[in-house]
Design an enzyme around this catalytic site. Sequence first.
Site, mmCIF file in Angstrom:
data_model
loop_
_atom_site.group_PDB
_atom_site.id
_atom_site.type_symbol
_atom_site.label_atom_id
_atom_site.label_comp_id
_atom_site.label_asym_id
_atom_site.label_seq_id
_atom_site.Cartn_x
_atom_site.Cartn_y
_atom_site.Cartn_z
ATOM 1 N N CYS A 127 -58.067 5.969 -74.343
ATOM 2 C CA CYS A 127 -56.910 5.173 -74.729
ATOM 3 C C CYS A 127 -57.106 3.709 -74.300
ATOM 4 O O CYS A 127 -57.960 3.021 -74.821
ATOM 5 C CB CYS A 127 -55.632 5.792 -74.166
ATOM 6 S SG CYS A 127 -54.122 5.213 -74.979
ATOM 7 N N HIS A 215 -55.743 11.399 -76.133
ATOM 8 C CA HIS A 215 -55.844 11.929 -74.775
ATOM 9 C C HIS A 215 -56.421 13.351 -74.805
ATOM 10 O O HIS A 215 -55.696 14.325 -75.002
ATOM 11 C CB HIS A 215 -54.472 11.931 -74.097
ATOM 12 C CG HIS A 215 -53.983 10.568 -73.734
ATOM 13 N ND1 HIS A 215 -54.293 9.956 -72.539
ATOM 14 C CD2 HIS A 215 -53.248 9.672 -74.427
ATOM 15 C CE1 HIS A 215 -53.752 8.756 -72.505
ATOM 16 N NE2 HIS A 215 -53.109 8.556 -73.642
ATOM 17 N N GLU A 217 -57.397 15.057 -72.357
ATOM 18 C CA GLU A 217 -57.075 15.785 -71.123
ATOM 19 C C GLU A 217 -55.798 16.597 -71.210
ATOM 20 O O GLU A 217 -55.565 17.477 -70.363
ATOM 21 C CB GLU A 217 -56.994 14.807 -69.934
ATOM 22 C CG GLU A 217 -55.809 13.847 -69.964
ATOM 23 C CD GLU A 217 -56.057 12.578 -70.742
ATOM 24 O OE1 GLU A 217 -55.349 11.584 -70.500
ATOM 25 O OE2 GLU A 217 -56.957 12.578 -71.613
ATOM 26 N N GLY A 270 -37.540 27.745 -53.217
ATOM 27 C CA GLY A 270 -37.764 29.025 -53.860
ATOM 28 C C GLY A 270 -38.652 28.906 -55.071
ATOM 29 O O GLY A 270 -39.068 29.910 -55.646
ATOM 30 N N VAL A 272 -42.226 27.639 -57.118
ATOM 31 C CA VAL A 272 -43.618 27.929 -56.811
ATOM 32 C C VAL A 272 -44.241 26.862 -55.916
ATOM 33 O O VAL A 272 -45.022 27.184 -55.004
ATOM 34 C CB VAL A 272 -44.441 28.120 -58.103
ATOM 35 C CG1 VAL A 272 -44.428 26.876 -58.964
ATOM 36 C CG2 VAL A 272 -45.868 28.519 -57.783
ATOM 37 N N ASP A 273 -43.917 25.584 -56.097
ATOM 38 C CA ASP A 273 -44.574 24.527 -55.323
ATOM 39 C C ASP A 273 -44.278 24.648 -53.833
ATOM 40 O O ASP A 273 -45.183 24.649 -53.002
ATOM 41 C CB ASP A 273 -44.143 23.147 -55.836
ATOM 42 C CG ASP A 273 -44.467 22.945 -57.302
ATOM 43 O OD1 ASP A 273 -45.343 23.653 -57.819
ATOM 44 O OD2 ASP A 273 -43.830 22.092 -57.933
ATOM 45 N N SER A 274 -42.994 24.727 -53.490
ATOM 46 C CA SER A 274 -42.652 24.807 -52.071
ATOM 47 C C SER A 274 -43.014 26.164 -51.484
ATOM 48 O O SER A 274 -43.357 26.263 -50.300
ATOM 49 C CB SER A 274 -41.159 24.516 -51.858
ATOM 50 O OG SER A 274 -40.354 25.475 -52.484
#
Length: 670
Positions: A127, A215, A217, A270, A272-274
């Site tokens: 880009c 893009h 990606e 609660g 997924v990340d934490s």
Amino acid sequence: HPHSNSNALRRGDGDGVGSSARCTGALLGFRQSDRAGGIIQQAAMSSLLPKKIYVLDCGGQYCHLIASRLRKHEALSVIVPCDEPLATFADAGAIIVSGGPQSVFDPASMRVDPGLWQLPVPILGICYGCQMMCRDLGGSVEEASVGEYGPATLAAQGAGGLLEGAGGTTVWMSHRDRVVRLPDGFKTLGSTDHCPHAAVACEAGGKRLYGFQFHPEVTHSQKGEKMLGAFVDLAGLRGSWRMDDFVAQQIASIKDKCSGGRNVFVLVSGGVDSTVTYALLAKALPADRILGLYVDTGMMRKGESELVATSLEAAGLPNLRCVDARDTFLKALEGLTAPEAKRRAIGQQFLAVQRDQCAKLGLDPEAWLLGQGTIYPDTIESGGAAKKADVIKTHHNRVPEIDALIEKGLVIEPLADLYKDEVRAVGERLGLAPHLVWRQPFPGPGLGVRLLCHDGAPEAAKDAAARAEAAASVEKLLKADGALGDVAVAVPPLRSVGCQGDARTYRNFAVLAGGYARDWDAIDRAATKAINASSSVNRVVVSLLHAGKENAAPRFQVSPGGPHECTAARFDVLREADAIATEKLTAAGLMRSIWQCPVAMAPLGIRGKAGEEVVILRPVDSTEAMTASFARVPFDVCDDIARAIKHKLPQIADVLFDVTNKPPGTIEWE
């Protein structure tokens, strides 16, 4: 797609996505040089050390995503600022120059050292990176009369190479500038309807320079991952990095950061990340050195707090405390209607609750680090990934107060460089249950960023005229196209956040009503065309309660009685609408196939009565949240949801279905 047991625990997250992104790479044992000549030859390091793919960050939204995609091809990737001195690349096996929000015509835009293009390694410009490469080497770039945002069809010229098998497939665009004349020695590999040099290459004289104005990606470029894999293979770098090493590396890093008796106070939601963050910390530290805090903000979904507390306890995560802070969060939001002001207030309040709990428990704040489930896209959207990255929206874990703690070394974020799909992979390696790993994302600020507000100020006459002109223009465009049939278009007096060309937009949205063709593919093409052609809208929705040839475009207006702020009563209405949508989608067997389904609400009406609202359904398909396409929910299910919401909540004037991809629209409306 392993979403097993996901309905046992309604998939939710969003605990924050973000990172400090200050990765510059480890530069070991080579002599510094400031020009291209001889840099590779001057590297005084063992030839046995792996070569790296350097990703040069020009402030684009997808820079880290490029590095993530390279990791999927087992290539060691390192992100550095785009103005890094050439000596940095002594151990480079290949280089990718990312996109960015600037224009090559802006003298203040981010630039690479022009000598970069002379390095004897494969280089790919994406880009803005492609435009900069072509302009630096003698080509021409111009601002196009029509921008490209979202899907475009790639016409490949010739077979093989980086575009093998990509002809006729969809690529994802997000640009207005375009290359119109190639430098000497370059050739065109591919084009789109609005971009004659969408893919270019120079392989003359031993050079290996490549450029994509799309893009590759993002997951919505159908063959994009294959293109990047071909670039990795071209450089001979496949096999230099593996995700299996990540858990061990992070556990060692956590132990090092918590040396000297430091402990961690983790904010958990609660999601997924934490949850994965908590599990990583629990692997690295004794249970008595971790304290988890779940905060009920009053902006949770129906039954969410009870569900989260039960699920985290069942997962065996240690020392979890649940705090009811509903009143304090609502108080902090009083008088606020602007999206950025709301997001910052929510982030500040999370930090205030954490400090309050530390004081009540008698904890030394200098001995307790703040742990966050931050992953990378939040930092991207908060403008914190590069010197000139645009702020799309400030995430609750990137408010200035938390940035100050990061500068002091008082924050620990073990997932900060990962995307959602990579976080799920880490969760599986840690042995977390599938229903925790595969939850549907839910933002840390909760429904606070899904309850749209309005300050109650009357609309300026020129703004009303501009909306009317935009509605007429879009309707004329779509009727001339003919694919949607007898469509009617309205542009309501409310704005939402978008992301176009790596930059933030805050614009009105268009509503398609009347006798529009109920064909998702035709609607998708029409929405893309409308947004690309109009500078007034960044989002398109379809009306579910005002569809049919007998219906004209609804005359939306801000409901009387403003300002419309975040109140407990409005949250209750949105909570109920969200629960109805979730129940209907689950009954139809669709929740497992939808990546995320935000339900938003805005203070718009049609009859001019106080209390009228519109509900907005925003189901999307994505992998890592950096790009998304709207989910094709069957129209009979959409109608069932709309009827049920209207029956239970008669003050709802319309139920809208968002048909905007990302880009140009963000997943959340605020």
